[in-house]
Design an enzyme around this catalytic site. Structure first.
Site: not given
Ligand SMILES: Cc1ncc(C[n+]2csc(CCOP(=O)(O)OP(=O)(O)O)c2C)c(N)n1
Ligand SMILES: [Mg+2]
Length: 798
Positions: A498, A529, A551, A554-555, A596
């Site tokens: 991304e 993702e 990115q 956390d994701y 984040h």
């Protein structure tokens, strides 16, 4: 050539009719053999010779049709119903299928999984023993099957996308062993119910957007175990509900076909057209193969009479694809009743013979172990009169076991050794026990990572070199220069994620590089993702070196499933025949707020055994890790420090060559009183604490950066430090009991560190909750310098 002569034409027509008839009968024969294999294999489970069975009965005709269009270079990414397809393309024999069923761990007998996976899970080798990619463009390739429903979808995006890259990227064109001008199609199969998974939708959407040669076959038998499709799919029809994805003349999208799973001729026609479109124009296609049956129900775990109505069961008998193809053969005078009965009779016999052969080969080595063990235990009983009766009983028990397993042999030998105690009469029994233990370790506990020349662990350290005038630049600029060199020197590397293409990632590591190296090599993706990971997996399997970006750390959860189920287990479950050199690039640990600042390192190292987990504290170190990883075939994740991109670093002169060895910690501050083990962002805070402790309390801290969590300190460098300081504390930003507990366990148990402790060892971690927003949120949620100082002062007083 003159071919207007009516006699020649008639002969030609006869020839092509004969050829057609032979091919059709060959397909029918394979379908019959496959059906017999399913029927007999189920019996093997029910009589206890195998543990579990899941088969492709009911899907035979669709798969012989599909196999016709699968060409060398193509890939299949499918699921556990496709045995017929594998028989039809010549990838697997019925004997090998039974070897799988019995979990035969000999790779010669089960070349797909060496007994590590259930039956109906297939794969073909992608690399040779040195880890070099094989001539995939001339082989029929199978990405190793998996049991989790729809798990095959994400990687199919990358398998198909690779064709597009091979066709479009100039520097890849010479890699003729990997692709023939991108003409390869990825055949992806999935059950009707599994289309309910998000994996399916993300894949279809990504394929429609990117226009890649992906052919999805939905085997629609109306059920996902017991749950019918009206409870799985809107409108009860996957092709109806996908209609909006249909490619129009002036749009992207996918071509959708609906066919019937018993209609051999209809399927051949649709598959022919669809695969041609995919191959030639890189348009994705989806075949909704409806009206498929399940003659024996879902698997050996239950019976479908429990949830299918009498009407449905009767319909399935009537519309059985074998029955329908038989009728079609007779109606079209392609065969006779006698010929077909002959094929069916022969199929039964062939399958029985192959079953017997597989069983015999499976049993042979175990029987030999039994014979040798019984001899040894009997001889022990002759030498140990007090234990003779008990030993004889063990020997007889083993000798009379009709279907012995390796574990029965091990248990008998162990029990015999236990009875013999310290007696040196048991020398040969122990010797044999250890020999078998080693042999079984190879069979069941090898190949988690590459072990030969393709192991990144062979890469020796090349330290960064700094010129006198080395400039001090931002961390992101270090990476930017590094990636620029990398893309100049290594044509196989591609990077995507991304915001990674046009703007060069959210932290500018790739800034300006798309314009320089091309949008086919450095590009944006949708917010997806899961399939970004899948895209990386597929490209890696096809011999490229993808850097796939998440990115923010956390994701990672969105993309974790394929990394855990597919990537991490791939080399192990294929007995080293497939490697996935995917690099996942992400950033984490410490910035702002709940999503984040995550540092879920425990989650990663526990779910990603089979990958390397790199945790650089700065960007020079990160660049060195990328260099190391790119020299091996194992997959890895690199977690850059989210708050490090704008910190100044000295630019090395050897960015492209420097390497950071994996599993080798670095002592970043020498000291004598306490060893602090850590990694990543928090090292800066530890440094602050150490400076203060030295200044105000004359406490001397030794700080060790582990650099990689998987592998972890392979040469036990931390133990050396602990021997000197006798005090140790493990610090990180994960939750209590996360990666700190892992490091603690490694040093205390594996390295035997407990022997050198003068005070209780400690861990200092983030709080159990997610980090709160703002500077105070960070201070009170993550380890801070004062807290570290206080803990160390407490240790110094003990
Ligand atoms: C993620 C996941 N959830 C559940 C299961 C258990 N399971 C195995 S097969 C299956 C049904 C799949 O149905 P479908 O996709 O229609 O394929 P079919 O078996 O009917 O060919 C389920 C729920 C699984 N293997 N993986
Ligand atoms: Mg189904």
């Amino acid at each position: 050539m003159d071919n207007t002569n009516p006699l020649t034409m008639a002969a030609d027509e006869k020839l092509s009719f004969d050829k057609f008839r032979d091919e059709v009968l060959r397909d029918y024969r394979i379908a019959c053999i496959s059906r017999e294999a399913s029927l007999l294999a189920r019996k093997e489970v029910l009589t206890g010779k195998a543990k579990f069975g899941i088969f492709g009965d009911g899907k035979e005709i669709a798969q012989v049709a599909m196999a016709k269009f699968f060409q060398p270079g193509d890939f299949r990414s499918g699921y556990y119903r496709d045995q017929t397809f594998h028989f039809a393309i010549g990838q697997s024999t019925v004997e090998q299928f039974f070897s799988q069923l019995y979990a035969d761990p000999d790779i010669k007998n089960d070349p797909n999984n060496a007994g590590r996976q259930m039956v109906s899970h297939f794969c073909t080798p992608l690399t040779d023993e040195k880890g070099e990619w094989l001539d995939l463009a001339r082989r029929k390739n199978i990405a190793s099957d998996m049991a989790p429903t729809a798990a095959q979808m994400p990687r199919s995006v990358g398998l198909a996308l690779a064709s597009k890259l091979f066709r479009n990227v100039e520097s890849l064109k010479e890699m003729k062993h990997l692709s023939d001008n991108g003409n390869e199609v990825c055949f992806c199969t999935i059950g009707d119910a599994s289309t309910s998974e998000g994996h399916f939708w993300e894949t279809v959407n990504a394929a429609g957007v990117m226009q890649i040669p992906l052919a999805i076959f939905v085997w629609d038998d109306g059920y996902g175990i017991s749950v019918p499709k009206k409870m799985q799919t809107t409108k009860g029809s996957i092709s109806n509900v996908l209609a909006g994805f249909q490619k129009e003349e002036d749009s992207n999208g996918i071509h959708i076909y609906k066919v019937k799973g018993w209609d051999y001729a209809g399927m051949c026609e649709a598959f022919d057209e669809g695969i041609r479109l995919a191959r030639q124009y890189h348009v994705p296609v989806l075949f909704h193969v409806d009206e498929i049956t399940q003659p024996q129900g879902h698997s050996t775990s239950g019976s479908h009479e429990r949830y299918k109505s009498q009407d449905r069961l009767a319909w399935e008998r009537e519309w059985d694809c074998l029955k329908k193809m038989r009728e079609w053969l007779l109606e079209n005078a392609l065969s006779s009743e006698e010929e077909l009965s002959d094929i069916e009779r022969q199929a039964k016999q062939d399958v029985k013979e192959q079953r017997n052969l597989a069983w015999q080969k499976y049993q042979e080595p175990i029987k030999a172990q039994v014979t040798r063990s019984v001899e040894l235990i009997n001889s022990l009983s002759d030498n140990l009169p007090d234990q003779a009766a008990a030993l004889k009983k063990i020997a007889t028990g083993l000798a009379t076991n009709r279907e012995p397993l390796r574990r029965d042999v091990m248990k008998a030998l162990y029990d015999a050794m236990d009875l013999a105690g310290d007696s040196d009469k048991a020398y040969w029994t122990k010797d044999y026990y250890n020999e078998l233990l080693n042999a079984n370790t190879v069979l069941y506990d090898s190949h988690l990572y590459n072990e030969g020349p393709a192991s990144a662990l062979n890469v020796q350290e090349v330290k960064p070199q700094f010129d006198q005038e080395a400039p001090l630049i931002n961390g992101y600029e270090v990476l930017n220069r590094y990636f620029d060199q990398l893309f100049t020197n290594n044509p196989k590397v591609v990077a995507f994620g991304e915001d990674l293409g046009q703007i060069g990632d959210v932290n500018q590591g790739f800034s300006g590089l798309q314009a320089k190296h091309g949008a086919d090599r450095i590009f944006d993706t949708g917010i997806r993702e899961l399939t970004i990971m899948g895209q990386g997996i597929g490209l890696a399997l096809r011999g490229l070196r993808p850097i796939a970006e998440i990115q923010y750390l956390d994701y990672l959860l969105y993309g974790l499933q394929p990394l855990s189920d597919d990537v991490s287990s791939l080399h192990y479950r294929t007995f080293g025949q497939q490697s996935c050199p995917l690099i996942v690039r992400t950033r984490g640990h410490r910035l702002e707020g709940i999503w984040h600042s995550g540092s879920p390192m425990g989650m990663m190292i526990h779910s990603l055994r089979g990958m390397y987990v790199c945790v650089p504290r700065n960007m020079v170190q990160a660049a060195g890790m990328y260099n190391t990883l790119l020299r091996g075939n194992d997959p890895a994740i690199v977690v850059e420090c989210l708050n490090g991109y704008r910190l100044k670093e000295k630019l090395p002169s050897n960015l492209g060559d420097m390497t950071v060895p994996l599993g080798i910690p670095e002592v970043v501050r020498e000291g004598t009183d306490v060893t602090i083990v850590s990694y990543g962002s928090v090292l800066r805070i530890i440094n602050e604490a150490a400076a203060s402790l030295e200044k105000h309390h004359q406490v001397s801290c030794e700080i060790i950066d582990v650099q990689t969590l998987l592998p972890f300190d392979i040469n036990h460098r931390i133990l050396e430090s602990l021997k000197k300081t006798s005090r140790i504390v493990f610090v990180d930003e994960d939750v209590p009991g996360g990666a700190s507990a892992y490091m603690f366990n490694k040093v205390m148990e594996e390295q035997g560190g407990y022997r050198y402790l003068d005070t209780a060892p400690r861990t200092i971690t983030g709080k159990a909750h997610r980090p709160a927003y703002g500077s105070d949120g960070d201070y009170f949620s993550k380890p801070n310098a004062e807290q570290i100082e206080a803990v160390i002062m407490e240790m110094m007083k003990e």
